[in-house]
Design a protein around this motif. Structure first.
Motif, PDB file in Angstrom:
ATOM      1  N   TYR A  14       1.022  -1.159  -0.025  1.00 47.31           N
ATOM      2  CA  TYR A  14       0.098   0.167  -0.097  1.00 47.31           C
ATOM      3  C   TYR A  14       0.690   1.226   0.064  1.00 47.31           C
ATOM      4  N   ILE A  15       1.890   1.217   0.800  1.00 48.85           N
ATOM      5  CA  ILE A  15       2.860   2.471   0.749  1.00 48.85           C
ATOM      6  C   ILE A  15       3.354   2.453  -0.583  1.00 48.85           C
ATOM      7  N   ASN A  16       3.979   1.651  -1.223  1.00 49.59           N
ATOM      8  CA  ASN A  16       4.473   1.630  -2.431  1.00 49.59           C
ATOM      9  C   ASN A  16       3.695   2.070  -3.585  1.00 49.59           C
ATOM     10  N   LEU A  17       2.532   1.650  -3.560  1.00 50.71           N
ATOM     11  CA  LEU A  17       1.281   2.249  -4.454  1.00 50.71           C
ATOM     12  C   LEU A  17       1.053   3.532  -4.029  1.00 50.71           C
ATOM     13  N   THR A  18       0.971   4.048  -3.006  1.00 58.21           N
ATOM     14  CA  THR A  18       0.920   5.519  -2.599  1.00 58.21           C
ATOM     15  C   THR A  18       2.286   6.383  -3.420  1.00 58.21           C
ATOM     16  N   GLN A  19       3.380   5.724  -3.052  1.00 60.86           N
ATOM     17  CA  GLN A  19       4.685   6.496  -3.739  1.00 60.86           C
ATOM     18  C   GLN A  19       4.690   6.471  -5.083  1.00 60.86           C
ATOM     19  N   SER A  20       4.170   5.482  -5.780  1.00 61.30           N
ATOM     20  CA  SER A  20       4.096   5.451  -7.347  1.00 61.30           C
ATOM     21  C   SER A  20       3.241   6.265  -7.987  1.00 61.30           C
ATOM     22  N   VAL A  21       1.933   6.497  -7.444  1.00 60.16           N
ATOM     23  CA  VAL A  21       1.066   7.347  -7.948  1.00 60.16           C
ATOM     24  C   VAL A  21       1.413   8.620  -7.558  1.00 60.16           C
ATOM     25  N   SER A  22       2.120   9.085  -6.488  1.00 60.94           N
ATOM     26  CA  SER A  22       2.609  10.347  -6.159  1.00 60.94           C
ATOM     27  C   SER A  22       3.530  10.899  -7.030  1.00 60.94           C
ATOM     28  N   ARG A  23       4.491   9.995  -7.474  1.00 60.16           N
ATOM     29  CA  ARG A  23       5.581  10.269  -8.694  1.00 60.16           C
ATOM     30  C   ARG A  23       5.009  10.250 -10.004  1.00 60.16           C
ATOM     31  N   LYS A  24       3.820   9.639 -10.042  1.00 64.90           N
ATOM     32  CA  LYS A  24       2.994   9.892 -11.364  1.00 64.90           C
ATOM     33  C   LYS A  24       2.213  11.133 -11.616  1.00 64.90           C
ATOM     34  N   ILE A  25       1.797  11.741 -10.258  1.00 58.78           N
ATOM     35  CA  ILE A  25       1.153  12.995 -10.336  1.00 58.78           C
ATOM     36  C   ILE A  25       2.136  14.300 -10.651  1.00 58.78           C
ATOM     37  N   VAL A  26       3.302  13.964 -10.256  1.00 56.99           N
ATOM     38  CA  VAL A  26       4.364  14.875 -10.239  1.00 56.99           C
ATOM     39  C   VAL A  26       4.976  15.028 -11.604  1.00 56.99           C
ATOM     40  N   GLU A  27       5.079  13.776 -12.270  1.00 58.07           N
ATOM     41  CA  GLU A  27       5.555  13.606 -13.563  1.00 58.07           C
ATOM     42  C   GLU A  27       4.415  14.002 -14.663  1.00 58.07           C
ATOM     43  N   LYS A  28       3.242  13.935 -14.390  1.00 54.36           N
ATOM     44  CA  LYS A  28       2.177  14.470 -15.471  1.00 54.36           C
ATOM     45  C   LYS A  28       1.863  15.877 -15.063  1.00 54.36           C
ATOM     46  N   ASN A  29       2.708  16.395 -14.409  1.00 50.38           N
ATOM     47  CA  ASN A  29       2.368  17.945 -13.912  1.00 50.38           C
ATOM     48  C   ASN A  29       1.196  18.386 -13.325  1.00 50.38           C
ATOM     49  N   GLU A  76      -9.866  12.381 -18.960  1.00 47.52           N
ATOM     50  CA  GLU A  76      -8.404  11.745 -19.541  1.00 47.52           C
ATOM     51  C   GLU A  76      -7.300  12.850 -19.036  1.00 47.52           C
ATOM     52  N   ALA A  77      -7.569  14.010 -19.309  1.00 47.94           N
ATOM     53  CA  ALA A  77      -6.571  15.188 -19.301  1.00 47.94           C
ATOM     54  C   ALA A  77      -6.258  15.456 -17.814  1.00 47.94           C
ATOM     55  N   THR A  78      -7.234  14.912 -16.973  1.00 41.59           N
ATOM     56  CA  THR A  78      -6.934  15.273 -15.587  1.00 41.59           C
ATOM     57  C   THR A  78      -6.687  13.798 -14.728  1.00 41.59           C
ATOM     58  N   ARG A  79      -6.562  12.898 -15.449  1.00 44.64           N
ATOM     59  CA  ARG A  79      -6.114  11.577 -14.781  1.00 44.64           C
ATOM     60  C   ARG A  79      -5.427  11.451 -13.553  1.00 44.64           C
ATOM     61  N   TRP A  80      -4.230  12.070 -13.886  1.00 46.15           N
ATOM     62  CA  TRP A  80      -3.105  12.034 -12.721  1.00 46.15           C
ATOM     63  C   TRP A  80      -3.204  13.382 -11.912  1.00 46.15           C
ATOM     64  N   SER A  81      -4.227  13.880 -11.891  1.00 43.31           N
ATOM     65  CA  SER A  81      -4.410  15.128 -10.795  1.00 43.31           C
ATOM     66  C   SER A  81      -4.639  14.830  -9.216  1.00 43.31           C
ATOM     67  N   ASP A  82      -3.636  15.479  -8.463  1.00 42.45           N
ATOM     68  CA  ASP A  82      -3.685  15.330  -7.028  1.00 42.45           C
ATOM     69  C   ASP A  82      -5.292  15.718  -6.585  1.00 42.45           C
ATOM     70  N   TYR A  83      -5.947  16.596  -7.294  1.00 38.64           N
ATOM     71  CA  TYR A  83      -7.374  16.903  -6.813  1.00 38.64           C
ATOM     72  C   TYR A  83      -8.028  15.655  -7.135  1.00 38.64           C
ATOM     73  N   ARG A  84      -7.878  14.821  -8.018  1.00 38.75           N
ATOM     74  CA  ARG A  84      -8.757  13.875  -8.250  1.00 38.75           C
ATOM     75  C   ARG A  84      -8.451  12.620  -7.490  1.00 38.75           C
ATOM     76  N   ILE A  98      -7.778  11.966  -1.895  1.00 35.95           N
ATOM     77  CA  ILE A  98      -8.427  11.370  -0.973  1.00 35.95           C
ATOM     78  C   ILE A  98      -8.065   9.658  -0.885  1.00 35.95           C
ATOM     79  N   PRO A  99      -8.298   9.302  -2.265  1.00 29.96           N
ATOM     80  CA  PRO A  99      -7.904   7.819  -2.068  1.00 29.96           C
ATOM     81  C   PRO A  99      -6.359   7.519  -1.858  1.00 29.96           C
ATOM     82  N   LEU A 100      -5.527   8.358  -2.293  1.00 27.87           N
ATOM     83  CA  LEU A 100      -4.121   8.229  -1.971  1.00 27.87           C
ATOM     84  C   LEU A 100      -3.850   8.258  -0.372  1.00 27.87           C
ATOM     85  N   ILE A 101      -4.375   9.165   0.287  1.00 33.42           N
ATOM     86  CA  ILE A 101      -4.233   9.160   1.929  1.00 33.42           C
ATOM     87  C   ILE A 101      -4.831   8.226   2.524  1.00 33.42           C
TER      88      ILE A 101
END
Length: 80
Positions: A14-29, A47-55, A58-61
């Protein structure tokens, strides 16, 4: 789960998933809005906002907290 190691292994996943998604958010600006002459409807906006922290925040936390909970349960299980 039968032993502390299983709690720890699952918690780390679960922690690795959180880290991977966080990196993808940064990578996708972190695109969370769109400006265009065209109107974006449904799937285009999604599709344009797929990797938004807004989206995803909550699931990431939730995943981070669940991972930490499993790690702590492993320590409790190990200590008896």
């Amino acid at each position: 789960m039968e032993n502390a190691t299983e709690f720890w292994e699952t918690g780390i996943q679960y922690i690795n998933l959180t880290q991977s998604v966080s990196r993808k958010i940064v990578e996708k600006n972190n695109a969370n809005f769109m400006i265009s002459d065209e109107e974006f409807i449904g799937d285009d906006f999604f599709e344009a906002t797929r990797w938004s922290d807004y989206r995803l925040s909550i699931p990431l936390i939730f995943n981070l907290y669940h991972g930490l909970e499993l790690l702590l349960k492993g320590f409790l299980y190990a200590s008896g």
